[in-house]
Scaffold this active site. Sequence first.
Site, mmCIF file in Angstrom:
data_model
loop_
_atom_site.group_PDB
_atom_site.id
_atom_site.type_symbol
_atom_site.label_atom_id
_atom_site.label_comp_id
_atom_site.label_asym_id
_atom_site.label_seq_id
_atom_site.Cartn_x
_atom_site.Cartn_y
_atom_site.Cartn_z
ATOM 1 N N HIS A 10 46.022 -7.402 -29.966
ATOM 2 C CA HIS A 10 46.938 -6.500 -30.686
ATOM 3 C C HIS A 10 46.399 -6.251 -32.097
ATOM 4 O O HIS A 10 46.649 -7.025 -33.025
ATOM 5 C CB HIS A 10 48.338 -7.126 -30.741
ATOM 6 C CG HIS A 10 49.397 -6.214 -31.266
ATOM 7 N ND1 HIS A 10 50.480 -5.804 -30.508
ATOM 8 C CD2 HIS A 10 49.564 -5.615 -32.470
ATOM 9 C CE1 HIS A 10 51.252 -5.007 -31.233
ATOM 10 N NE2 HIS A 10 50.719 -4.883 -32.431
ATOM 11 N N HIS A 12 45.613 -2.789 -34.669
ATOM 12 C CA HIS A 12 45.634 -1.334 -34.870
ATOM 13 C C HIS A 12 44.360 -0.916 -35.592
ATOM 14 O O HIS A 12 44.050 -1.460 -36.658
ATOM 15 C CB HIS A 12 46.857 -0.929 -35.694
ATOM 16 C CG HIS A 12 48.149 -1.222 -35.012
ATOM 17 N ND1 HIS A 12 48.852 -0.278 -34.314
ATOM 18 C CD2 HIS A 12 48.860 -2.374 -34.895
ATOM 19 C CE1 HIS A 12 49.950 -0.816 -33.810
ATOM 20 N NE2 HIS A 12 49.978 -2.096 -34.146
ATOM 21 N N HIS A 190 55.097 -1.725 -28.118
ATOM 22 C CA HIS A 190 55.768 -2.482 -29.171
ATOM 23 C C HIS A 190 57.264 -2.527 -28.847
ATOM 24 O O HIS A 190 57.867 -1.487 -28.570
ATOM 25 C CB HIS A 190 55.601 -1.797 -30.526
ATOM 26 C CG HIS A 190 54.261 -1.978 -31.167
ATOM 27 N ND1 HIS A 190 53.107 -1.570 -30.589
ATOM 28 C CD2 HIS A 190 53.922 -2.526 -32.360
ATOM 29 C CE1 HIS A 190 52.093 -1.855 -31.404
ATOM 30 N NE2 HIS A 190 52.556 -2.438 -32.492
ATOM 31 N N GLU A 193 60.207 -6.257 -32.246
ATOM 32 C CA GLU A 193 59.765 -6.634 -33.599
ATOM 33 C C GLU A 193 60.951 -6.409 -34.540
ATOM 34 O O GLU A 193 61.251 -7.232 -35.385
ATOM 35 C CB GLU A 193 58.556 -5.771 -34.007
ATOM 36 C CG GLU A 193 58.010 -6.042 -35.409
ATOM 37 C CD GLU A 193 56.924 -5.033 -35.841
ATOM 38 O OE1 GLU A 193 56.804 -3.962 -35.208
ATOM 39 O OE2 GLU A 193 56.206 -5.317 -36.821
ATOM 40 N N ASP A 271 47.544 -7.795 -35.846
ATOM 41 C CA ASP A 271 48.273 -6.528 -36.039
ATOM 42 C C ASP A 271 47.514 -5.568 -36.978
ATOM 43 O O ASP A 271 46.816 -4.683 -36.496
ATOM 44 C CB ASP A 271 49.692 -6.815 -36.557
ATOM 45 C CG ASP A 271 50.724 -5.801 -36.093
ATOM 46 O OD1 ASP A 271 50.372 -4.899 -35.322
ATOM 47 O OD2 ASP A 271 51.907 -5.930 -36.500
ATOM 48 N N ASP A 272 47.705 -5.735 -38.279
ATOM 49 C CA ASP A 272 47.045 -4.880 -39.283
ATOM 50 C C ASP A 272 46.549 -5.809 -40.392
ATOM 51 O O ASP A 272 47.165 -5.891 -41.463
ATOM 52 C CB ASP A 272 48.050 -3.879 -39.872
ATOM 53 C CG ASP A 272 48.756 -3.072 -38.795
ATOM 54 O OD1 ASP A 272 48.152 -2.152 -38.247
ATOM 55 O OD2 ASP A 272 49.931 -3.397 -38.496
HETATM 56 N N1 HPA Z 1 54.568 -2.149 -35.829
HETATM 57 C C1 HPA Z 1 54.756 -0.920 -35.345
HETATM 58 N N2 HPA Z 1 53.885 0.046 -35.478
HETATM 59 C C2 HPA Z 1 52.762 -0.190 -36.124
HETATM 60 C C3 HPA Z 1 52.500 -1.429 -36.650
HETATM 61 C C4 HPA Z 1 53.460 -2.459 -36.506
HETATM 62 O O1 HPA Z 1 53.295 -3.603 -36.979
HETATM 63 N N3 HPA Z 1 51.293 -1.342 -37.249
HETATM 64 C C5 HPA Z 1 50.842 -0.097 -37.060
HETATM 65 N N4 HPA Z 1 51.723 0.618 -36.381
HETATM 66 ZN ZN ZN Z 2 51.423 -3.564 -33.939
#
Ligand code: HPA
Ligand code: ZN
Length: 326
Positions: A10, A12, A190, A193, A271-272
Site C-alpha cells: 500500500h 501511493h 480504501h 480509515e 501509505d504516503d
Molecule cells: N487515504 C485515502 N486516500 C489517499 C491516501 C490516504 O491515506 N493517500 C493518498 N490518497
Molecule cells: Zn492509502
Amino acid sequence: MRDIKKVELHLHFEGAAPPAFIRGLAQEKNVDLSKIFREDGSYAYRDFSHFLQVYEAATSVLTGPEEFARLTRALLEESASHGVVYTEAFLSPDFCGGGDVAAWREYLAAIQEVADTAERDMGISLRGIVTCIRHFGPEQAKAVATCAAETASEWVVGFGMGGDEMMGAPSDFAWSFDCAREAGLAITTHAGEWGGAKSVRDSVEALRPARIGHGVQAIDDPELCDLLAERDIVLEVCPGSNVFLGVYPKLEAHPIQRLRDRGVKVTISTDDPPFFHTTMTREYENLSRVFGYDESDFADFANTALDAAFCDEATRDTIRERLTHE
Ligand code: HPA
Ligand code: ZN
C-alpha cells in the site's frame, strides 16, 4: 530493521514523492507551490481533507511521463534502501493523462521501463494498482477503470480506490470495479480509515475486494472481523499514517494486534511516506518498540503480504526466494 526483507502493498505513487523532489520540479516549471511546504521543507497540511488538497497540488508539477519516470526511480531507490524487495503502488490515471487511455499508456510505458531497470539494478520488483479517486466521483472512476481494463497485464495487476472515503457509497463505484474484475484485475479499496466498520462492510459487500486499504476500524465490529478472517480478506495496514493523521492518538491505541488476535490477516505499509514522516524501517522500529514484534512477526507480515500480492505465481516464487535466501 533496515536489513529485514520487506513486502509493501500500500504505497501511493504521488504520495511517495519527497518534498524536495516536488519543490525541484516546481522550480524547473516556475510554479509557485510555496504554500504546501513548511519552512523546514516538509509538506504542510492541517488534517486529512487538507492533506488531500496538498497532495493534489503537489501532483500539479508531475506533468508528463518523464516526471513519473523520475519519480519511479526515486521511489524505488528509497524503498530498496529500506529492505523492500517487492512493492505494489497505486497509480491514478487521473494524474497520468486525466483518464485518456492513449495518454495513460505513455505514462505506463515510461514507468515500467524504469521499474524493469530497477529490478535488475536493485533487486526490487514493482507492480501497479490502477486507482480511482473517490471524491472525483463515479463517472471519472469509469474512465479510470477503462484505463485499467485496457492495460491489465503482468505489470498492471490490480484496481483500487483511494481518496475521500466519506464521499458517496462504495456501491456507486460497482460498475468500475466490475469492469476491472472482468479484465482480470485483483481488487482492493480504501475503507475503514475514516468511515468506520460500516464503510468496510459496505465495501466488502458492494466491491468484493481481496484486500482492504487500512480497514483498521473493522475492529469496532467483531462479526465483521470474523467475516474478514473467514474470507481471507487481507488488510493493508499503515500504522504510521493512521497515527500521523489522527485516526488513532498514538501507536499504543492502534488496533493492529487486536485485529491479529481475532484472526484477521494484516500487512504493513507506509501509505504516503514523506507526508507522514515514515519509512518501512521506521514502521518496523515503532511496531517493535510498542508491540514487542520480533523477527518472526516481521516474517509473518512479509509472507502474508507476499501471499496476498496481486502478482503472478512466477513473480511470487522469485520474491519468496528474495525473502528467504538473501
Ligand atoms: N487515504 C485515502 N486516500 C489517499 C491516501 C490516504 O491515506 N493517500 C493518498 N490518497
Ligand atoms: Zn492509502
